[in-house]
Design a protein around this motif. Sequence first.
Motif, short mmCIF file in Angstrom:
data_model
loop_
_atom_site.label_atom_id
_atom_site.label_comp_id
_atom_site.label_asym_id
_atom_site.label_seq_id
_atom_site.Cartn_x
_atom_site.Cartn_y
_atom_site.Cartn_z
N ILE A 1 65.63 -27.17 -30.05
CA ILE A 1 64.37 -27.07 -30.80
C ILE A 1 63.31 -26.64 -29.80
CG2 ILE A 1 62.71 -28.31 -32.22
CD1 ILE A 1 64.96 -30.27 -32.93
N THR A 2 62.66 -25.50 -30.07
CA THR A 2 61.68 -24.94 -29.14
C THR A 2 60.37 -24.74 -29.89
OG1 THR A 2 63.46 -23.78 -27.99
CG2 THR A 2 61.20 -23.06 -27.55
N LYS A 3 59.25 -25.15 -29.25
CA LYS A 3 57.94 -24.93 -29.84
C LYS A 3 57.08 -24.10 -28.90
CE LYS A 3 55.39 -28.92 -28.05
NZ LYS A 3 54.27 -28.15 -27.50
N PRO A 4 56.16 -23.31 -29.43
CA PRO A 4 55.24 -22.57 -28.55
C PRO A 4 54.38 -23.56 -27.76
CG PRO A 4 55.21 -21.69 -30.77
CD PRO A 4 55.96 -22.98 -30.84
N SER A 5 53.99 -23.16 -26.58
CA SER A 5 53.22 -24.06 -25.72
C SER A 5 51.85 -24.36 -26.29
CB SER A 5 53.08 -23.45 -24.33
OG SER A 5 52.43 -22.19 -24.41
N PHE B 1 58.53 -34.29 -27.76
CA PHE B 1 58.50 -33.31 -26.68
C PHE B 1 57.76 -33.93 -25.50
CE2 PHE B 1 59.02 -30.69 -30.43
CZ PHE B 1 59.95 -29.74 -30.02
N PRO B 2 58.41 -34.15 -24.37
CA PRO B 2 57.70 -34.69 -23.21
C PRO B 2 56.58 -33.75 -22.79
CG PRO B 2 60.07 -34.77 -22.90
CD PRO B 2 59.82 -33.94 -24.10
N PRO B 3 55.61 -34.26 -22.03
CA PRO B 3 54.51 -33.40 -21.56
C PRO B 3 55.03 -32.18 -20.83
CG PRO B 3 54.04 -35.71 -21.12
CD PRO B 3 55.46 -35.67 -21.59
N ASN B 4 54.43 -31.01 -21.17
CA ASN B 4 54.76 -29.73 -20.54
C ASN B 4 56.21 -29.29 -20.80
OD1 ASN B 4 52.14 -29.56 -19.36
ND2 ASN B 4 52.84 -30.94 -17.72
N ILE B 5 56.88 -29.94 -21.73
CA ILE B 5 58.24 -29.55 -22.10
C ILE B 5 58.18 -29.03 -23.52
CG2 ILE B 5 60.62 -30.27 -22.45
CD1 ILE B 5 59.75 -30.25 -19.55
N ASN B 6 58.64 -27.81 -23.74
CA ASN B 6 58.55 -27.18 -25.05
C ASN B 6 59.90 -26.99 -25.72
OD1 ASN B 6 55.69 -26.82 -24.88
ND2 ASN B 6 56.06 -25.12 -23.46
N ALA B 7 60.97 -27.53 -25.12
CA ALA B 7 62.29 -27.37 -25.72
C ALA B 7 63.13 -28.62 -25.47
CB ALA B 7 62.99 -26.16 -25.14
N GLU C 1 53.14 -9.89 -39.37
CA GLU C 1 53.94 -11.07 -39.08
C GLU C 1 54.00 -11.33 -37.58
OE1 GLU C 1 57.14 -10.78 -42.74
OE2 GLU C 1 57.69 -10.02 -40.76
N LEU C 2 54.13 -12.60 -37.25
CA LEU C 2 54.37 -13.02 -35.89
C LEU C 2 55.63 -13.87 -35.89
CD1 LEU C 2 51.05 -13.24 -36.45
CD2 LEU C 2 51.10 -13.61 -33.99
N GLU C 3 56.40 -13.75 -34.83
CA GLU C 3 57.61 -14.55 -34.72
C GLU C 3 57.19 -16.00 -34.52
OE1 GLU C 3 60.55 -13.53 -35.34
OE2 GLU C 3 59.84 -11.50 -35.69
N GLY C 4 57.76 -16.87 -35.35
CA GLY C 4 57.26 -18.16 -35.80
C GLY C 4 56.91 -19.23 -34.81
N ASP C 5 56.67 -20.40 -35.36
CA ASP C 5 56.17 -21.52 -34.58
C ASP C 5 57.33 -22.23 -33.88
OD1 ASP C 5 53.70 -20.86 -35.47
OD2 ASP C 5 53.72 -22.23 -37.16
N ILE C 6 57.92 -23.19 -34.55
CA ILE C 6 59.06 -23.90 -33.97
C ILE C 6 60.34 -23.14 -34.32
CG2 ILE C 6 60.52 -25.94 -34.26
CD1 ILE C 6 58.17 -27.66 -33.96
N GLU C 7 61.21 -22.99 -33.32
CA GLU C 7 62.50 -22.33 -33.52
C GLU C 7 63.62 -23.35 -33.38
OE1 GLU C 7 63.01 -19.11 -30.87
OE2 GLU C 7 61.36 -17.92 -31.67
#
Length: 799
Positions: free
Chosen positions: A330-334, A367-373, A292-298
């Motif tokens: 809401i946070t997504k991986p880069s 999500f704006p550019p270069n913004i992941n949260a 398992e890997l800790e998920g995609d969007i949190e």
Amino acid sequence: MKLRLLLISFIIVLFGYNAHSQVTVDNTLTVQQLVEEYFLGEGIFVSNITFNGLPADSAFIQIGLYEGNGSSNVIDFESGLAMVTADAAAQITGEGLVANPVDTDNSGNGYGNDDSDLVTIANPSGTSFNVNDAAILEFDFVVVGDSITFKYVFASDEYPSFTCSNYNDAFGFFLSGPDISGPFENGAINLALIPGSDTPVAINTLNSGVSSSPGNESNCAAANPNWVEDSQYFVSNSGTPFGDVSFPGMTQTLTAAANVIPCETYHIKMAIGDVSDQGFNSGVFLEAGSFELEGDIEVNLSPTIDGAPVTTPGFENVLIPGCSTIDISITKPSCLPADTAFIVYGGTAIQGEDYEFLNQEDSITFFPPNINAITIQFDILWDGVPDENEVLEIYVIWVNLFGELDTVTASIPFIDPYSISSETEDVVVTCPADQVQIAAQGLDGIEPYYYDWIDNLAGEDLTEVMVDVPPDSVYYLVGISDQCAFEVIYDSVLVTNNIPPPLQATIDGFTQPECTNEPVGLHTSIQDGNGEYTIVWTDGNDNGYFPNENITVQNINSTIVFNPDPIGYTEVLPVYLMVIDTCGTIVTDTIQINYPFFEPLTANFTPLTDNCPEEPVVITSQPEFGAGDYFYAWEKTNGEFGVGADLNASFIHVVPAGGMNNYTLTVTDFCAREGYSYNYVEGDSGDLFSGGLAVYEDSLRVIKLDKIMNIITPNGDNRNDFFAIEGVEEFEDARLEVYDRWGKLIFETDNYMAGKPQIKTDNAFDADGFGDGTYFYIINVESGECVTSGTIEVLRGSN
């Protein structure tokens, strides 16, 4: 008959086992199927899967799908991958197991050979054991979280027979990639570790804690100093019934884990191999779906009040109408390509009645550019209707790494406005103080609490305040509310003055010592103050005394040196008392002990000068110094004491005998008799003398002129054969003159020595050459000190 029964039993064991087998291993699936369909968790991208260096689109007999079918007593997960250094199905089920050929040239059986990492594991101390029958699964994967985990069980035929032997089958999970630095190929690290340590899992590091024979415990201790303690992770399979996994020993289910960098590609190699031999196999079981890997969007829901997160236990994960707000982050991986998330709000909470948006109402979030949260804020409303079952649910939908729609759900419950409570503790003041601290504590609400001390005390809004100690008892009131301020409650603290009268301690009166080294008893009287007392006594010589109300000061002047003045003598000794009560109040007192000083006692008596006394001689003592109140003891070596003489008086009557008379006087003073005397060293001699005892000796030479014989019978019978004068032998100038009846000098000597009738000296007068008759003598001793004259009859008679 016995051979027949044994054969039947072997047939039952061999063939009956197959009939009752319950665990299964399917090694007809391709390695790719096993990894992607059974081992991986949701949403994990893998590539470049190989087994023993060969493509993963084939099946290999060393790897298969393990199924416990609900019957295994030793492996606690139901299914997963099984890799074995033999035919996986035959080894695990025990069906048709044969010794394994070693594939040295990839001739077709698929068995792997020496692997550099397995060889390193197999030879930790520089040995050169080879690795056979290796099973090696490898693949690359992309990480969208910051960690990976998977669960496994290591099992081996080398349990328990080769525990603590010189070699073990090799096994490891070798992870390499960004920010990974280890001793293995491509900088890999080994994830197969004993829990809570850096020690790799192996036969000698994790086992039953008991060495086999001919194993050596030192091998296990060298591999893992905690090998006995780590036996808690071992599972013995010696008593497992038919139908279960056939390995005789294995580990508990362990977890392999590592931190990784999101959006990076990593490589993992899962490898196991026989070391030195081919006949004792080992295997590893990998739990299905556990990679398992800790998920995609949190999605994180964070209740806040006045812009600050709620941290009070019990309130950090609930919403409070009319008080709290909520931040939805809401946070997504880069590396996730999606820049849009769809948000759906649900649950029993109703927008506009139970909550309202503060910064965004759209169901589509960009999500704006270069913004992941991003963060969305709600205000939680109080509609006046209690409803403990209201729940706010948030659904976030996005396109995942594989281009598929994925959803994450989060929810948080509402709670109705609540009531707070408080806790106070009355204060009883027992120690002297001008002020005392009182406190109140809000409970069952949300921190921080607010305090309003009604009596306008300094420190308003503080849980603790200082107040003056009252003369008797006073209540202090406080109003308390919490961060939501739904209500104000009131409580009180009772302060009672129970301070006792001040501590008093004095040293009682005592009798000053009469002797230089006399012990002095001291007592202290203590009253009032608080609780038990600590008593400390010390003196001016830095001596401490056992803490008690009574002490004895002694041995202060036990030895005094005269050189010529006394050294080490304490004339005035201060004694200090300190008494401390349980409040820490200290009182002191001091006294002085005045020790008298006495020169060492000396003894003497009147000179003995009368060498020819006619009456008893009086000897008078002449002691000096010491403590006075003398006690006397007289002794002699000749003569007699006078009639009625007191041998303990200050004087004594003696009747000396002729010759040398020795007299001894022993004097002790008051202190010596009481046992309080002291020793002294006089001059440089180093000899010790008693300061309260003295001894004096003298002698007296006496010639007995009053008992001179008047008849001698010089007839040779040794009785009265010569003229003896008792005591004359002690004098060197005893002159004797003898005259006949006509006044003619017939004998003279200046040193007459015949003083003992039994001993005739050379100059004894025995009338030799003179006839019987009357003769006249004159004795002059000490040049006239003792002079006497008389007649002596010479009667020879017959023999």
